[in-house]
Design a protein around this motif. Structure first.
Motif: not given
Length: 249
Positions: A134-135, A171-172, A178-181, A228-232
């Motif tokens: 959810x960013x 990087x998220x 799903x999500x990944x870091x 899709x890159x949501x966050x750095x």
């Protein structure tokens, strides 16, 4: 009267003899104890180099000066090696790596990075975080990271292959469920992206344990490139020199 005096002299003589014997016994006993303690001390001195040398070397620590980004990469490799040595598998993780070593021996993408940031004192021991789909940042360390003291938080909203990353970026990436870091390391000569990742099938073997060819290894992971890159989380001062207490092997 004379007889009574003789008895008193005899008793006095006996008392003197007894006193001399007692004094001699105490003196000998003290000497024996002192000699024994001296031998113990000498034995400990002789044994120390032989029996305690390896232990002393194993626990030797030294402070080193290192820039934050290099330390970050170094600890990512060290934590990966610990997980491989203890045959960690992918799963829900406890708040510190030591608790996992003593417990189920599981880790995941975000706990892998969290353990490193704990060692760097970026986040407190026992606190963890992850980049949520959810960013937002989630976890017990999220509020501290959101203050942006050590990291600048960016929201690219684009596919990974289109984003200009910098070495050390946390990087998220995410999909609908799903999500990944993960951590960006740099580019290969052919321009392909290289990563550190403690994620699911990207780092596991068939046995569900982490693979020594994947965990803690800088490598290209093609399945990330169209995600899709949501966050750095980008280091504000990656070249800042910090002191770190290194344990010598």
């Amino acid at each position: 009267m004379k007889r009574k005096g003789n008895i008193q002299v005899f008793l006095l003589f006996i008392l003197m003899i007894f006193t001399l014997i007692l004094i001699g016994y105490k003196s000998k006993n003290h000497t024996d104890k002192s000699s024994l303690q001296r031998r113990i001390n000498e034995t400990q001195v002789r044994r120390k180099p032989k029996e305690l040398e390896s232990f002393a070397e194993a626990t030797t620590e030294e402070w080193i000066d290192i820039d934050q980004r290099s330390l970050f990469f170094q600890l990512l490799e060290e934590k990966a090696q610990i997980m491989l040595d203890y045959e960690f598998s992918y799963g829900n993780a406890r708040a510190t790596i030591q608790r996992e070593i003593d417990g189920n021996r599981q880790s995941n993408c975000a706990s892998y990075i969290s353990y490193v940031l704990q060692d760097m004192e970026i986040i407190p021991k026992g606190r963890m975080f992850y980049c949520n789909r959810d960013v937002t940042l989630k976890g017990t360390a999220a509020k501290k990271l959101m203050k942006e003291k050590d990291f600048e938080i960016l929201y690219p909203d684009d596919t990974v292959e289109n984003v200009a990353f910098e070495p050390g970026d946390i990087v998220g990436i995410a999909g609908k469920k799903w999500q990944h870091t993960m951590v960006f390391v740099g580019y290969r000569e052919d321009g392909r992206m290289l990563w550190y990742s403690g994620g699911n099938d990207a780092t596991m073997r068939d046995s569900k344990q982490f693979s020594p060819k994947k965990l803690g290894v800088v490598r290209r992971i093609t399945c990330y490139e169209n995600k899709h890159c949501i966050m750095i989380l980008r280091w504000k001062e990656p070249d800042k020199i910090v002191q770190y207490k290194k344990k010598n092997p």
